[in-house]
Design an enzyme around this catalytic site. Structure first.
Site, short mmCIF file in Angstrom:
data_model
loop_
_atom_site.label_atom_id
_atom_site.label_comp_id
_atom_site.label_asym_id
_atom_site.label_seq_id
_atom_site.Cartn_x
_atom_site.Cartn_y
_atom_site.Cartn_z
N ARG A 117 0.83 -1.20 0.00
CA ARG A 117 0.00 0.00 0.00
C ARG A 117 0.87 1.25 0.00
O ARG A 117 0.51 2.25 -0.62
CB ARG A 117 -0.94 0.01 1.20
CG ARG A 117 -2.06 -1.03 1.11
CD ARG A 117 -3.07 -0.83 2.22
NE ARG A 117 -3.77 0.43 2.08
CZ ARG A 117 -4.35 1.07 3.10
NH1 ARG A 117 -4.27 0.58 4.33
NH2 ARG A 117 -4.99 2.21 2.90
N CYS A 171 -0.59 6.45 9.06
CA CYS A 171 -0.89 5.14 8.46
C CYS A 171 -2.01 5.38 7.46
O CYS A 171 -1.97 6.33 6.69
CB CYS A 171 -1.27 4.13 9.54
SG CYS A 171 -2.59 4.69 10.64
#
Length: 282
Positions: free
Chosen positions: A180, A239
């Protein structure tokens, strides 16, 4: 009795539950793909005296479409919820989940954000407790917990943007998985990639193969290698939506590297702005 402010192991928690003073125990188990799964699992069995904190309802605030998937809750709303669940001022808090501390670390950071330092994550979480047995939920009595001044400051998104544009002093650390971070397999947020200049530290790298947190010395060496000459206090932990970044914040605290900041909106907020720059290369 000692105060636990980062981790507590199963044996120490057993002693507290058996001998007192009684801690406030919160189950934070959750599944991002099935938001009710954690609460259902809690109802089926949990640690003695544990109450449930839901990531969406309790540990996050309302979403506006521009503030990320898990924005910070209102301080007083969260404090009132903790009072409702029986939390007393100065009481030892133990938080846990069944996901390696992924969501318990969010609760740990939020309690510290409210000024409550006596909060620890159960090392190994629910899997480490299985041999001790499970208990049925109990009804809490109201507590007297109130919010105090934040011990850890969040960083304003504008400051982050300026740092990216002008190569400011902040080091941005992204707790998402490497794919990601590279912009691959992005199924949750508007765009794939990462904040320019960010460094990647997948939160699960804080755990050993047995699911327990790595020793403090190991974590310290790994984070020093990541941050280089930058002090932890000049690092911004982010995050996808401000949840697993708390796992890195907890690991830094265990390592004795205090003062890092959380970017609550994280990638879900950053990527929602079409004008915000992104990178995809490592």
């Amino acid at each position: 009795m000692p105060t636990y402010s980062t981790l507590i192991n199963r044996h120490a928690l057993e002693a507290l539950l058996r001998e007192g003073p009684a801690p406030a125990v919160f189950d934070c188990s959750f599944d991002l793909a099935d938001p009710e799964k954690g609460e259902i699992a809690y109802a089926q069995g949990h640690l003695p005296s544990a109450q449930y904190l839901h990531l969406g309802r309790d540990l996050s605030g309302p979403k506006t479409g521009h503030n990320g998937r898990h924005p910070l809750p209102d301080r007083e709303v969260l404090a009132a919820r903790l009072r409702e669940l029986g939390l007393q001022r100065g009481q030892q808090v133990v938080v846990y989940d069944a996901q390696g501390g992924m969501f318990a670390a969010r609760a740990w950071w939020l309690l510290r954000w409210l000024g409550h330092s006596a909060v620890a994550v159960l090392d190994g979480g629910l899997p480490a407790w299985q041999a001790a047995g499970l208990a049925l939920p109990s009804t809490p009595t109201p507590g007297d917990f109130v919010s105090a001044e934040a011990l850890v400051a969040s960083i304003d998104r504008v400051a982050l943007l300026e740092s990216v544009r002008h190569q400011g002093p902040w080091v941005i650390v992204d707790a998402r998985a490497a794919d990601r971070f590279r912009g691959e397999n992005e199924t949750l947020d508007a765009r794939g990639g990462h904040i320019p200049g960010a460094r990647n530290r997948f939160f699960r790298g804080n755990l050993a193969e047995d699911g327990l947190f790595k020793p403090a010395a190991v974590l310290r060496d790994e984070f020093k290698a990541l941050l280089g000459d930058t002090d932890a206090r000049q690092s911004v932990q982010q995050c996808g939506s401000g949840v697993t970044a708390c796992h890195n914040l907890l690991a830094l605290e265990i390592a004795g590297m205090r003062g890092a900041s959380l970017y609550p909106g994280s990638w879900s907020e950053w990527s929602s702005d079409p004008d915000a720059p992104i990178e995809t290369a490592l």
